[in-house]
Design an enzyme around this catalytic site. Structure first.
Site, mmCIF file in Angstrom:
data_model
loop_
_atom_site.group_PDB
_atom_site.id
_atom_site.type_symbol
_atom_site.label_atom_id
_atom_site.label_comp_id
_atom_site.label_asym_id
_atom_site.label_seq_id
_atom_site.Cartn_x
_atom_site.Cartn_y
_atom_site.Cartn_z
ATOM 1 C CG HIS A 125 -1.925 0.981 1.365
ATOM 2 N ND1 HIS A 125 -1.680 2.261 1.778
ATOM 3 C CD2 HIS A 125 -3.253 0.913 1.120
ATOM 4 C CE1 HIS A 125 -2.830 2.943 1.779
ATOM 5 N NE2 HIS A 125 -3.802 2.146 1.382
ATOM 6 C CG ASP A 202 0.517 -2.378 6.339
ATOM 7 O OD1 ASP A 202 -0.475 -2.544 7.069
ATOM 8 O OD2 ASP A 202 0.473 -1.734 5.270
ATOM 9 C CD GLN A 205 -6.802 -4.550 4.117
ATOM 10 O OE1 GLN A 205 -7.742 -5.261 4.489
ATOM 11 N NE2 GLN A 205 -6.998 -3.310 3.696
ATOM 12 C CE LYS A 228 -7.266 -0.334 6.185
ATOM 13 N NZ LYS A 228 -8.035 0.175 5.059
ATOM 14 C CB CYS A 366 -3.681 3.159 -1.700
ATOM 15 S SG CYS A 366 -4.946 4.382 -1.436
HETATM 16 N N1 7TS Z 1 -1.766 -0.745 4.710
HETATM 17 C C1 7TS Z 1 -2.638 -1.537 4.084
HETATM 18 C C2 7TS Z 1 -2.224 -2.927 3.702
HETATM 19 C C3 7TS Z 1 -3.921 -1.062 3.812
HETATM 20 O O1 7TS Z 1 -4.791 -1.860 3.201
HETATM 21 C C4 7TS Z 1 -4.282 0.250 4.188
HETATM 22 C C5 7TS Z 1 -5.618 0.845 3.847
HETATM 23 C C6 7TS Z 1 -3.334 1.018 4.859
HETATM 24 C C7 7TS Z 1 -2.089 0.496 5.103
HETATM 25 C C8 7TS Z 1 -3.634 2.396 5.354
HETATM 26 O O2 7TS Z 1 -4.550 2.347 6.390
HETATM 27 P P1 7TS Z 1 -5.126 3.693 7.027
HETATM 28 O O3 7TS Z 1 -6.180 3.207 7.958
HETATM 29 O O4 7TS Z 1 -4.014 4.369 7.715
HETATM 30 O O5 7TS Z 1 -5.678 4.491 5.893
HETATM 31 N N2 7TS Z 1 -6.228 0.254 2.738
HETATM 32 C C9 7TS Z 1 -7.304 0.719 2.079
HETATM 33 C C10 7TS Z 1 -7.874 0.035 1.026
HETATM 34 O O6 7TS Z 1 -7.480 -1.027 0.606
HETATM 35 N N3 7TS Z 1 -8.921 0.735 0.553
HETATM 36 O O7 7TS Z 1 -9.034 1.849 1.285
HETATM 37 C C11 7TS Z 1 -8.043 1.852 2.235
#
Ligand code: 7TS
Length: 407
Positions: A125, A202, A205, A228, A366
């Site tokens: 990401h 990370d 997910q 999430k 992303c």
């Molecule tokens: N890392 C991964 C693997 C992610 O899927 C996401 C967000 C992030 C980092 C960032 O997370 P945040 O909560 O700090 O924004 N992924 C997604 C997605 O797949 N669609 O919208 C956000």
């Protein structure tokens, strides 16, 4: 449907799932972007604002002490959820993105010199790419990239060859937000440590979908986002080994993170407060703890079993859609399925599915370097949560078939 829990009863916990969009029942398949919230989480937020609210760690008065207790109990819930050794290792952040930026800044400032190397992968990401590029611009570190195979797995032969005596940190997603690939973190941790480097995971997910145990994974750092995993937005965690966090310089300065301040010299608070400048989102931490308790109440193993069933079902159903390409077929994967349909732009299809009440994600997710790997600008993506049903996947497949005929 053979589920390890009563899914209809459980869907009642999520009021949003029974709303209509465009006069149709909502089919919410964008859970990798964010999950819906159970009533207990929303109630915890309003309850705290209505009856507890006060700033934490500074008040002598009743409410401040109660808010502080909820906030610190939440930290213990995170510690236990991740099986960290101590609450000193649980730093609250705004989410995965802030956790990785904190790490890149503080770890980078403390441990990295010009020419030192950080390794990421092609399927990360952007939030696990750009902070390292910013660090590269500031400190002259070298960013190396592990290629992926067409199955969507890390190319381990290429990975092994990237290590040098300047490799300091490897930062990888546990689960890809596009392909669903599960990286074998324990095996990777052994590799990384054998080269004398550190491993950042990370877990944005993975935490919502499978048990994540930092001791079993043997990672040095790990990040996730509350929103999430059925919690509120704007709250997340950075786990770090105490001995490393202890050495690292603070990320931001301000209140909460100091021990003594004078113009000549300032000393910092003990862990984890050294990394938590300013008033924390103490309502968010408590509500996230309620979300994790909710997940634990269902059982992460049960959730995983249900989502694995949904994923297998979706792969079978979607494979039968004429003209479909499904990206990635890793041996171990979570409930994320990314695809395109020949001759139809992903955005057009996403827009029309939306009109049928079906929410999926379209675009580059992303992860533009990953799109470049597959030679596409974007993809459609369906991603599952504990409350999704096979009927919803049927609705997606039927929608795709119907719309494809229209084009
Ligand atoms: N890392 C991964 C693997 C992610 O899927 C996401 C967000 C992030 C980092 C960032 O997370 P945040 O909560 O700090 O924004 N992924 C997604 C997605 O797949 N669609 O919208 C956000």
């Amino acid at each position: 449907m053979n589920t390890p829990y009563d899914i209809n009863a459980l869907r009642e916990d999520f009021p949003i799932l029974s709303r209509q969009v465009y006069d149709r029942p909502l089919v919410y398949l964008d859970n990798a972007a964010t999950t819906q919230k159970p009533r207990c989480v929303v109630d915890a937020i309003s309850r705290e604002y209505y009856s507890v609210n006060a700033n934490v760690h500074r008040g002598i008065h009743y409410l401040s002490q109660e808010a502080t207790r909820l906030h610190e109990e939440a930290r213990e819930t995170m510690r236990s959820f991740l099986n960290a050794a101590s609450t000193a290792e649980i730093v609250f952040t705004r989410g995965t993105t802030e956790s990785i930026n904190l790490l890149a800044t503080s770890y980078g400032e403390t441990f990295l010199k010009e020419g030192d190397e950080v390794i990421v992968s092609e399927s990360e990401h952007h939030s696990n790419i750009v902070p390292w590029q910013l660090l590269r611009d500031r400190k002259g570190i070298v960013l190396k990239v592990i290629p992926i195979t067409d199955a969507g797995e890390l190319d381990f032969d290429a990975f092994e060859k990237l290590f040098s005596d300047r490799t300091r940190l490897v930062s990888l997603a546990h689960v890809s937000n596009v392909l669903g690939t599960v990286n074998p973190i324990r095996r990777i941790a052994d590799m990384v440590h054998a080269h004398g480097a550190h491993l950042m995971v990370d877990a944005a997910q993975s935490v919502p979908h499978r048990p994540v145990d930092v001791a079993a994974l043997d990672c040095d750092f790990l990040a996730f986002s509350g929103h999430k995993v059925y919690g509120p937005t704007g709250i997340g965690v950075l786990y770090g080994r105490e001995a490393l966090l202890e050495k690292m310089v603070p990320y931001q300065g301000g209140g909460e993170m100091i021990s003594r301040v004078s113009f000549a010299h300032t000393t910092y608070e003990r862990l984890p407060y050294k990394f938590e400048a300013g008033t924390p989102d103490y309502v968010g931490t408590h509500a996230l703890a309620v979300a994790l308790d909710y997940v634990n109440g269902i059982g992460m193993q049960n959730i995983q079993k249900h989502e694995q069933m949904l994923t297998a079902y979706a792969l079978e159903k979607l494979s039968a859609v004429p003209g479909i390409t499904i990206y990635g077929h890793a041996a171990e994967r979570e409930g994320v399925v990314a695809f395109n349909i020949e001759g139809i732009h992903h955005m057009d299809m996403g827009t029309l599915l939306d009109r049928l009440g079906i929410a999926i994600r379209t675009g580059h997710h992303c992860a533009q370097p990953l799109m470049q790997h597959f030679g596409v600008e974007g993809m459609m993506r369906a991603s599952f949560a504990l409350y999704n049903t096979t009927e919803e996947i049927d609705a997606l497949a039927a929608g795709l078939n119907r719309l494809r005929q229209m084009f």
